[in-house]
Structures are given as C-alpha cells and as structure tokens.
Design an enzyme around this catalytic site. Structure first.
Site, PDB file in Angstrom:
ATOM      1  N   THR A  62       0.822  -1.223   0.000  1.00  0.00           N
ATOM      2  CA  THR A  62       0.000   0.000   0.000  1.00  0.00           C
ATOM      3  C   THR A  62       0.851   1.267   0.000  1.00  0.00           C
ATOM      4  OG1 THR A  62      -1.474   1.270   1.447  1.00  0.00           O
ATOM      5  CG2 THR A  62      -0.112  -0.348   2.534  1.00  0.00           C
ATOM      6  N   ASP A  63       0.280   2.355  -0.515  1.00  0.00           N
ATOM      7  CA  ASP A  63       0.974   3.648  -0.460  1.00  0.00           C
ATOM      8  C   ASP A  63       1.124   4.143   0.980  1.00  0.00           C
ATOM      9  OD1 ASP A  63      -1.705   4.303   0.023  1.00  0.00           O
ATOM     10  OD2 ASP A  63      -1.820   5.886  -1.494  1.00  0.00           O
TER      11      ASP A  63
ATOM     12  N   TYR B  29      -1.779  -0.255  11.182  1.00  0.00           N
ATOM     13  CA  TYR B  29      -1.972  -0.974   9.910  1.00  0.00           C
ATOM     14  C   TYR B  29      -0.788  -0.746   8.972  1.00  0.00           C
ATOM     15  CZ  TYR B  29      -3.325  -1.482   5.013  1.00  0.00           C
ATOM     16  OH  TYR B  29      -3.316  -1.784   3.664  1.00  0.00           O
TER      17      TYR B  29
ATOM     18  N   LYS C  35       2.167  -3.286   7.444  1.00  0.00           N
ATOM     19  CA  LYS C  35       2.396  -3.511   6.005  1.00  0.00           C
ATOM     20  C   LYS C  35       3.847  -3.175   5.633  1.00  0.00           C
ATOM     21  CE  LYS C  35      -0.247  -4.499   3.170  1.00  0.00           C
ATOM     22  NZ  LYS C  35      -0.659  -5.843   2.649  1.00  0.00           N
TER      23      LYS C  35
HETATM   24  P1  NAD Z   1     -10.116  -7.039   2.697  1.00  0.00           P
HETATM   25  O1  NAD Z   1     -10.110  -6.726   4.155  1.00  0.00           O
HETATM   26  O2  NAD Z   1     -11.323  -6.737   1.895  1.00  0.00           O
HETATM   27  O3  NAD Z   1      -9.813  -8.607   2.513  1.00  0.00           O
HETATM   28  C1  NAD Z   1      -8.825  -9.280   3.220  1.00  0.00           C
HETATM   29  C2  NAD Z   1      -8.997 -10.784   3.001  1.00  0.00           C
HETATM   30  O4  NAD Z   1      -7.930 -11.459   3.700  1.00  0.00           O
HETATM   31  C3  NAD Z   1     -10.315 -11.344   3.571  1.00  0.00           C
HETATM   32  O5  NAD Z   1     -10.913 -12.232   2.653  1.00  0.00           O
HETATM   33  C4  NAD Z   1      -9.870 -12.080   4.824  1.00  0.00           C
HETATM   34  O6  NAD Z   1     -10.718 -13.173   5.166  1.00  0.00           O
HETATM   35  C5  NAD Z   1      -8.475 -12.541   4.441  1.00  0.00           C
HETATM   36  N1  NAD Z   1      -7.613 -12.781   5.611  1.00  0.00           N
HETATM   37  C6  NAD Z   1      -7.411 -11.939   6.673  1.00  0.00           C
HETATM   38  N2  NAD Z   1      -6.576 -12.513   7.575  1.00  0.00           N
HETATM   39  C7  NAD Z   1      -6.237 -13.723   7.041  1.00  0.00           C
HETATM   40  C8  NAD Z   1      -5.393 -14.772   7.489  1.00  0.00           C
HETATM   41  N3  NAD Z   1      -4.741 -14.702   8.664  1.00  0.00           N
HETATM   42  N4  NAD Z   1      -5.246 -15.865   6.709  1.00  0.00           N
HETATM   43  C9  NAD Z   1      -5.902 -15.964   5.517  1.00  0.00           C
HETATM   44  N5  NAD Z   1      -6.740 -15.009   5.065  1.00  0.00           N
HETATM   45  C10 NAD Z   1      -6.899 -13.899   5.812  1.00  0.00           C
HETATM   46  O7  NAD Z   1      -8.832  -6.332   2.106  1.00  0.00           O
HETATM   47  P2  NAD Z   1      -8.613  -5.662   0.652  1.00  0.00           P
HETATM   48  O8  NAD Z   1      -9.076  -4.271   0.710  1.00  0.00           O
HETATM   49  O9  NAD Z   1      -9.116  -6.583  -0.391  1.00  0.00           O
HETATM   50  O10 NAD Z   1      -7.004  -5.620   0.622  1.00  0.00           O
HETATM   51  C11 NAD Z   1      -6.274  -6.712   0.075  1.00  0.00           C
HETATM   52  C12 NAD Z   1      -4.789  -6.385   0.146  1.00  0.00           C
HETATM   53  O11 NAD Z   1      -4.525  -5.212  -0.606  1.00  0.00           O
HETATM   54  C13 NAD Z   1      -4.272  -6.107   1.556  1.00  0.00           C
HETATM   55  O12 NAD Z   1      -3.005  -6.683   1.670  1.00  0.00           O
HETATM   56  C14 NAD Z   1      -4.204  -4.594   1.636  1.00  0.00           C
HETATM   57  O13 NAD Z   1      -3.204  -4.190   2.538  1.00  0.00           O
HETATM   58  C15 NAD Z   1      -3.826  -4.263   0.206  1.00  0.00           C
HETATM   59  N6  NAD Z   1      -4.227  -2.927  -0.264  1.00  0.00           N
HETATM   60  C16 NAD Z   1      -5.536  -2.525  -0.136  1.00  0.00           C
HETATM   61  C17 NAD Z   1      -5.921  -1.287  -0.650  1.00  0.00           C
HETATM   62  C18 NAD Z   1      -7.357  -0.801  -0.541  1.00  0.00           C
HETATM   63  O14 NAD Z   1      -7.629   0.340  -0.906  1.00  0.00           O
HETATM   64  N7  NAD Z   1      -8.306  -1.623  -0.087  1.00  0.00           N
HETATM   65  C19 NAD Z   1      -4.965  -0.471  -1.272  1.00  0.00           C
HETATM   66  C20 NAD Z   1      -3.636  -0.907  -1.368  1.00  0.00           C
HETATM   67  C21 NAD Z   1      -3.295  -2.155  -0.876  1.00  0.00           C
HETATM   68  O1  DAU Z   2      -4.170   4.026   0.612  1.00  0.00           O
HETATM   69  C1  DAU Z   2      -4.379   2.638   0.544  1.00  0.00           C
HETATM   70  C2  DAU Z   2      -5.185   2.215   1.741  1.00  0.00           C
HETATM   71  O2  DAU Z   2      -6.501   2.699   1.530  1.00  0.00           O
HETATM   72  C3  DAU Z   2      -5.187   0.701   1.968  1.00  0.00           C
HETATM   73  O3  DAU Z   2      -3.888   0.271   2.245  1.00  0.00           O
HETATM   74  C4  DAU Z   2      -6.132   0.335   3.114  1.00  0.00           C
HETATM   75  O4  DAU Z   2      -6.219  -1.084   3.234  1.00  0.00           O
HETATM   76  C5  DAU Z   2      -7.503   0.897   2.812  1.00  0.00           C
HETATM   77  O5  DAU Z   2      -8.371   0.645   3.907  1.00  0.00           O
HETATM   78  C6  DAU Z   2      -7.425   2.398   2.541  1.00  0.00           C
HETATM   79  O6  DAU Z   2      -7.067   3.116   3.762  1.00  0.00           O
HETATM   80  P1  DAU Z   2      -7.775   4.499   4.157  1.00  0.00           P
HETATM   81  O7  DAU Z   2      -7.659   4.689   5.609  1.00  0.00           O
HETATM   82  O8  DAU Z   2      -7.295   5.601   3.289  1.00  0.00           O
HETATM   83  O9  DAU Z   2      -9.274   4.142   3.717  1.00  0.00           O
HETATM   84  P2  DAU Z   2     -10.692   4.454   4.374  1.00  0.00           P
HETATM   85  O10 DAU Z   2     -11.724   4.063   3.361  1.00  0.00           O
HETATM   86  O11 DAU Z   2     -10.831   3.898   5.739  1.00  0.00           O
HETATM   87  O12 DAU Z   2     -10.681   6.036   4.494  1.00  0.00           O
HETATM   88  C7  DAU Z   2     -10.519   6.872   3.344  1.00  0.00           C
HETATM   89  C8  DAU Z   2     -10.490   8.311   3.825  1.00  0.00           C
HETATM   90  O13 DAU Z   2     -11.787   8.634   4.340  1.00  0.00           O
HETATM   91  C9  DAU Z   2      -9.525   8.537   4.977  1.00  0.00           C
HETATM   92  O14 DAU Z   2      -8.936   9.823   4.849  1.00  0.00           O
HETATM   93  C10 DAU Z   2     -10.405   8.486   6.221  1.00  0.00           C
HETATM   94  C11 DAU Z   2     -11.732   9.035   5.724  1.00  0.00           C
HETATM   95  N1  DAU Z   2     -12.935   8.456   6.401  1.00  0.00           N
HETATM   96  C12 DAU Z   2     -13.059   7.108   6.468  1.00  0.00           C
HETATM   97  C13 DAU Z   2     -14.129   6.548   7.118  1.00  0.00           C
HETATM   98  C14 DAU Z   2     -14.269   5.056   7.215  1.00  0.00           C
HETATM   99  C15 DAU Z   2     -13.885   9.321   6.940  1.00  0.00           C
HETATM  100  O15 DAU Z   2     -13.775  10.541   6.846  1.00  0.00           O
HETATM  101  N2  DAU Z   2     -14.956   8.749   7.567  1.00  0.00           N
HETATM  102  C16 DAU Z   2     -15.114   7.417   7.707  1.00  0.00           C
HETATM  103  O16 DAU Z   2     -16.117   6.960   8.329  1.00  0.00           O
END
Ligand code: NAD
Ligand code: DAU
Length: 340
Positions: free
Chosen positions: A128-129, A153, A157
């Site tokens: 992640t960034d 978190y 990472k």
């Molecule tokens: P998510 O929370 O939607 O999904 C995570 C998945 O991992 C779930 O299916 C969960 O059951 C599984 N999991 C958790 N713990 C586990 C364990 N111990 N063993 C096996 N499975 C397990 O997450 P996401 O948003 O799909 O993110 C996926 C990956 O991408 C993560 O590594 C996250 O850090 C990275 N990432 C996410 C974002 C974003 O914006 N969501 C951005 C950049 C990177």
């Molecule tokens: O940047 C990549 C990351 O983006 C991933 O690595 C993470 O797994 C993913 O969860 C996400 O992190 P953020 O913290 O940026 O995402 P989130 O959707 O929780 O929040 C996005 C922005 O919105 C952040 O600035 C916090 C704000 N926010 C979030 C929630 C849940 C609010 O203002 N209110 C809220 O209730």
C-alpha cells in the site's frame, strides 16, 4: 499459470481472481483465505460455472498456520504466490493492533518461508501507499520515498514489505512488491469510505466525515489495480517495487458530496466528526516506473468508476446485508458510537 492467491475472499482478491480467470483459459487459481469478518466465499460461488471446472479451488485456512501453508504450497507446482490476505482497515488497527501484527507480519513471513521451501518461482506482495506516510500539499510518493508509516496498519504492512525485501536479498527469492493507493469498486466491505457512505446514505443515516474532510486520497478503480498486479506478476523485475495509482486525487468531502449527488440524497446528511488519530493528510502516487517498465496506465476515470460503483451497490443491496455480521455491527457501534 497456476496461482496461489491468499485473501481471495476479500475485496481486491475477489476482483483479482475474477479478472485473472476471465482473461484467458490458461490460468488456474487456488484461494487460501481464513474468512475473517471481511472475507466472503460467496463472492466466488459462481467461479466453477462461469470459468470452467477445476479452474478455481477454495481452501479455508490461516496464513499464520505454518503446517497448513506448507501443505497447500507443496500440494501443487504453483508458478506464483500472489499475497493479498491482510487485516486492512486503519480504524480497526487503532482499536486493536494485534491481529494486524499477526496476519500482516507473521502471516507474510510464514508464506515466504513456505514459498522458499517449495521453490515457488515468483512471489508478489500486495502492499500500500500508506507505508510512505503522509505528504504535504505538493509532490507524490515514488518507490524510493523512505518508509514512514503512521498507523498500526501501515506499520504492519511496511514491516511485511521489509521481510519480502529481506527474502530477496538473503535467499535470492524472486519477489515483487506492489504499492497501491485507495481502491474502490464492487465487493468492497462497507467499513471503507465509499461503500460505508453509500450504505448509510441509502438508509438516510448521518455520514461521518473525519475532521474537516480535506484529507486527500488518490482513488483507483479496483480493476486498474488488479491489471497492474497481473503486469507486475508477469513482467516485474525480481526484487522490484512498483507504485500504482489512479491519477484521481480528491479531498474526502468532495468524494462524499459526489456520492450524495449520485444517490439523489441531501448534503445535510454530512456530519463532521472527531478525526482519526494520526490521520494522514494527503497521498499521491508517482507511477512513472510502472508505466515505463510494465506498460501500466489506469483505464477508469474517477467519475465513470464512481458512477459504476454506485450502480453496483444499488443492484447488490442484498450483498451489503449478507456481509454485515455481528462482528461488523459490534465494531460500528464501538467506533462510531462515540463520534455520531
Ligand atoms: P479485505 O479486508 O477486503 O480482505 C482481506 C482478506 O484477507 C479477507 O478475505 C480475509 O478473510 C483474508 N484474511 C485476513 N486474515 C487472514 C489470514 N490470517 N489468513 C488468511 N486469510 C486472511 O482487504 P482488501 O481491501 O481486499 O485488501 C487486500 C490487500 O490489498 C491487503 O493486503 C491490503 O493491505 C492491500 N491494499 C488494499 C488497498 C485498498 O484500498 N483496499 C490499497 C492498497 C493495498
Ligand atoms: O491508501 C491505501 C489504503 O486505503 C489501503 O492500504 C487500506 O487497506 C484501505 O483501507 C485504505 O485506507 P484508508 O484509511 O485511506 O481508507 P478508508 O476508506 O478507511 O478512508 C478513506 C479516507 O476517508 C480517509 O482519509 C479516512 C476518511 N474516512 C473514512 C471513514 C471510514 C472518513 O472521513 N470517515 C469514515 O467513516
């Protein structure tokens, strides 16, 4: 290609598996997932009929379980591990960091050890960034920006990224790390900003915007991220790190207002609430390296992507209801109870 995907029942893993299986008939996927509150095996329930028999297998298990991970990796000659599984929600890591250290740090090392023993040819770490920390009003993260994570978190990472680097330097493992900005799109769990706001607006509930709402994220459609990961898997340099972004920097308050407009709901639903502790102010990505070495460029504009995502959630209100377990409701009550 035979791929071991971890975390395929989550948001990005589900989209990745659907893209990888849908683009050709040569890819086969085994999905190892613990099915935490964020995992939903039903996301891929149609894989067998949609993509053909034998192309998708689900294994229910924890990446921290070394014996199980060794068995799974040793069971078939995988071409690569693509590692998504993680605890992924920043707010939850502030409430309790332990599951983040276990899954994101120990789980990554457990996978690396098993992949090395099985001589799996390639390992992709989905990062992640947020490992880079926070930006001021100018500039963007490049792959050489020093790691400076600010939440439990992002610290977990960053630790995992360093373990992956160490596996390359110490054991010569063929690894690639991808770092991506904020994803949105279908199947995202309704704790993250965009699906949370859609879900609450549909019920005419107040929308909790942290602080002044002027924090900036670079939004990328999940399909563009998944295309980038496939490119990194196939063309990435061994030991390489690649940034992916959507080229769509937006303040949170603007995203929330766009969602309300798309849903035909009033801005009076917005509530500015107590900020997230340690809240990063701005993220932006320089993706020049991924563009030059992998041919990466995002295909979705933010406006098209957001409209498409809103449509998906409107058509899948039953999906939102189906992923809201007791654990989801408990966290929502504890975290937002004192804010709203
Ligand atoms: P998510 O929370 O939607 O999904 C995570 C998945 O991992 C779930 O299916 C969960 O059951 C599984 N999991 C958790 N713990 C586990 C364990 N111990 N063993 C096996 N499975 C397990 O997450 P996401 O948003 O799909 O993110 C996926 C990956 O991408 C993560 O590594 C996250 O850090 C990275 N990432 C996410 C974002 C974003 O914006 N969501 C951005 C950049 C990177
Ligand atoms: O940047 C990549 C990351 O983006 C991933 O690595 C993470 O797994 C993913 O969860 C996400 O992190 P953020 O913290 O940026 O995402 P989130 O959707 O929780 O929040 C996005 C922005 O919105 C952040 O600035 C916090 C704000 N926010 C979030 C929630 C849940 C609010 O203002 N209110 C809220 O209730």
């Amino acid at each position: 290609m035979l791929l071991l995907v971890t975390g395929g029942c989550g948001f990005i893993g589900t989209n990745f598996i659907r893209l990888a299986l849908g683009r050709d008939r040569e890819t086969t996927v085994v999905n190892l997932d613990k099915v935490t509150y964020a995992g939903n095996p039903a996301n891929l329930a149609d894989a067998e009929t949609r993509f053909g028999p034998g192309r998708y297998t689900f294994v229910h298990g924890d990446i921290c379980d070394a014996a199980l991970v060794r068995d799974v990796i040793g069971s078939r000659p995988f071409d690569a591990v693509v590692h998504f599984a993680a605890e992924s929600h920043v707010d939850r890591s502030i409430s309790d960091a332990t599951p983040f250290v276990m899954t994101n740090v120990l789980g990554t090392q457990t996978l690396l050890d098993a992949a090395r023993q099985a001589k799996t040819p390639r390992y992709v770490q989905v990062s992640t960034d947020e490992v880079y920390g926070s930006l001021g009003p100018e500039g963007a993260f490049s792959e050489s920006t020093p790691l400076a994570p600010n939440s439990p978190y992002s610290a977990s990472k960053a630790a995992a990224d360093l373990l992956v680097r160490a596996a390359h330097e110490t054991y010569g493992m063929d690894v690639v790390v991808t770092r991506c900005s904020n994803n949105y799109g279908p199947y995202q769990f309704p704790e993250k900003l965009i699906p949370l706001m859609i879900r609450r607006a549909l019920r005419d509930e107040p929308l909790p915007v942290y602080g002044d709402g002027m924090q900036v994220r670079d939004w990328i459609h999940v399909e563009d991220h998944c295309r980038g990961i496939l490119l990194a898997l196939e063309k990435g340099r061994p030991g390489g790190v690649y940034n992916f972004g959507g080229g769509a920097e937006r303040p949170n308050i603007a995203v929330v207002k766009s969602l309300l407009a798309a849903l035909g709901k009033p801005e009076s639903l917005i509530r500015h609430v107590q900020d997230r502790p340690g809240h990063d102010r701005r993220y932006a990505m320089n993706c020049t390296l991924a563009s030059a070495e992998l041919g990466y460029s995002p295909q979705w504009s933010f406006e098209q992507g957001l409209a498409d995502t809103v449509r998906w959630y409107l058509e899948h209100e039953d999906w939102i209801a189906s992923v809201e377990s007791g654990a989801y409701r408990d966290f929502m009550r504890a975290w937002y109870g004192e804010r709203l």
